[in-house]
Design an enzyme around this catalytic site. Sequence first.
Site, mmCIF file in Angstrom:
data_model
loop_
_atom_site.group_PDB
_atom_site.id
_atom_site.type_symbol
_atom_site.label_atom_id
_atom_site.label_comp_id
_atom_site.label_asym_id
_atom_site.label_seq_id
_atom_site.Cartn_x
_atom_site.Cartn_y
_atom_site.Cartn_z
ATOM 1 N N LEU A 64 -4.701 33.619 -30.035
ATOM 2 C CA LEU A 64 -4.195 33.015 -28.795
ATOM 3 C C LEU A 64 -2.731 33.398 -28.569
ATOM 4 O O LEU A 64 -2.058 33.835 -29.499
ATOM 5 C CB LEU A 64 -4.333 31.493 -28.902
ATOM 6 C CG LEU A 64 -5.785 31.027 -29.102
ATOM 7 C CD1 LEU A 64 -5.837 29.632 -29.694
ATOM 8 C CD2 LEU A 64 -6.538 31.097 -27.769
ATOM 9 N N PRO A 65 -2.224 33.203 -27.332
ATOM 10 C CA PRO A 65 -0.864 33.683 -27.046
ATOM 11 C C PRO A 65 0.246 33.007 -27.858
ATOM 12 O O PRO A 65 1.057 33.696 -28.463
ATOM 13 C CB PRO A 65 -0.693 33.395 -25.548
ATOM 14 C CG PRO A 65 -2.083 33.316 -25.005
ATOM 15 C CD PRO A 65 -2.929 32.758 -26.116
ATOM 16 N N THR A 95 0.404 34.825 -33.147
ATOM 17 C CA THR A 95 1.803 34.725 -33.591
ATOM 18 C C THR A 95 2.404 33.486 -32.941
ATOM 19 O O THR A 95 2.536 33.440 -31.712
ATOM 20 C CB THR A 95 2.612 35.962 -33.152
ATOM 21 O OG1 THR A 95 1.982 37.120 -33.674
ATOM 22 C CG2 THR A 95 4.043 35.886 -33.656
ATOM 23 N N LYS A 170 6.012 37.196 -39.995
ATOM 24 C CA LYS A 170 5.715 37.890 -38.733
ATOM 25 C C LYS A 170 6.936 37.870 -37.788
ATOM 26 O O LYS A 170 7.250 38.860 -37.126
ATOM 27 C CB LYS A 170 4.499 37.210 -38.077
ATOM 28 C CG LYS A 170 4.144 37.713 -36.701
ATOM 29 C CD LYS A 170 3.644 39.137 -36.708
ATOM 30 C CE LYS A 170 3.370 39.621 -35.291
ATOM 31 N NZ LYS A 170 3.153 41.059 -35.243
ATOM 32 N N LYS A 245 8.631 36.206 -26.202
ATOM 33 C CA LYS A 245 8.255 34.963 -26.906
ATOM 34 C C LYS A 245 8.620 35.063 -28.391
ATOM 35 O O LYS A 245 9.231 34.170 -28.960
ATOM 36 C CB LYS A 245 6.748 34.730 -26.739
ATOM 37 C CG LYS A 245 6.176 33.648 -27.637
ATOM 38 C CD LYS A 245 4.675 33.810 -27.899
ATOM 39 C CE LYS A 245 4.369 35.000 -28.761
ATOM 40 N NZ LYS A 245 3.088 35.003 -29.445
#
Length: 293
Positions: A64-65, A95, A170, A245
Amino acid sequence: MIIGFIGTGNMGLPMVRNLAKAGHTVVAYDQSISALESVVSVGGTVASSQREAVKDAETVITMLPAGEHVRAVYGSDGGLIANVSKGTLLIDCSTIDVENARLVATEAAARDLDMLDAPVSGGVAGAEAGTLTFMVGGPEKVLERARPVLQVMGKNIVHAGESGSGQAAKICNNMMLGISIIATSEAFVMGQKLGLNPKTLFNIISTASGSCWAMQNHLPVPGIVETAASNRDFQAGFSVGMMAKDLRLAQVAAKSVDASTPLGREAAALYTSFEENGNQNLDYSAIIKKISG
Ligand code: NAD
């Protein structure tokens, strides 16, 4: 194995393809109808709701975003944690921020569910080739349980530490990626202004100390690197919105531990301003447009 898969966007869809190709039954759901359109053609089955996708699943994977989407999908009354069967393994490959990753893992543990944060590196090409790197946070024995499924989608599976550590790794990685694509853009814009042929410059830097993964795989100048989005009018790939983001997440993380990240801060500002000018859906390597002015 029956696998429920939520989020069949740029990354999720090729991951579904590899899982289906390995013989797993993949039942997929995405809130966007267009994202679900190709699921059958890659060997998956389309579910009409999130609940239907996970009801018989032994493992559930989410791609998912951002943190808010992960919270919405896992939490609340209709969420995964309340609705999967006992013993289901939960793997979030999105992420997201460390805090939300830890929160969701704690909620899963309260229902006695095994959960990992397992964000990936390698982009759409890596997802298609099944060569992703998974950076995994959570108990080691849960990683061993998940390893056979992760191996279908990735080549390197690295245990980063306790829950949330995969996301921490990450965010560090993507801060470096954001900085290095900006550095690559600056060098190629300046090189062209100095009269250098970009292909010549690429060949020189490829065997010199400035070479980096961003340049080798996602060169923002077209006609040189086959896998680069610059060859396709910067069609994403990994979008500007996603990079912005991640760079903001890196700044939140840096602040929380008082880490000094001056270039990370500048990269976040550049991407946020580029995103706000209507470029959020372009590939992240399109940042060269902002650099070249
Ligand atoms: P994407 O936007 O293409 O796909 C995300 C999908 O999630 C969309 O199809 C969206 O409709 C769906 N979704 C959102 N909320 C939902 C909900 N509540 N229920 C069901 N579906 C929902 O994004 P992507 O590029 O596939 O990236 C996914 C994640 O992977 C992001 O966190 C990104 O940062 C990370 N990532 C992306 C890349 C890349 O190269 N694209 C590389 C590494 C990591």
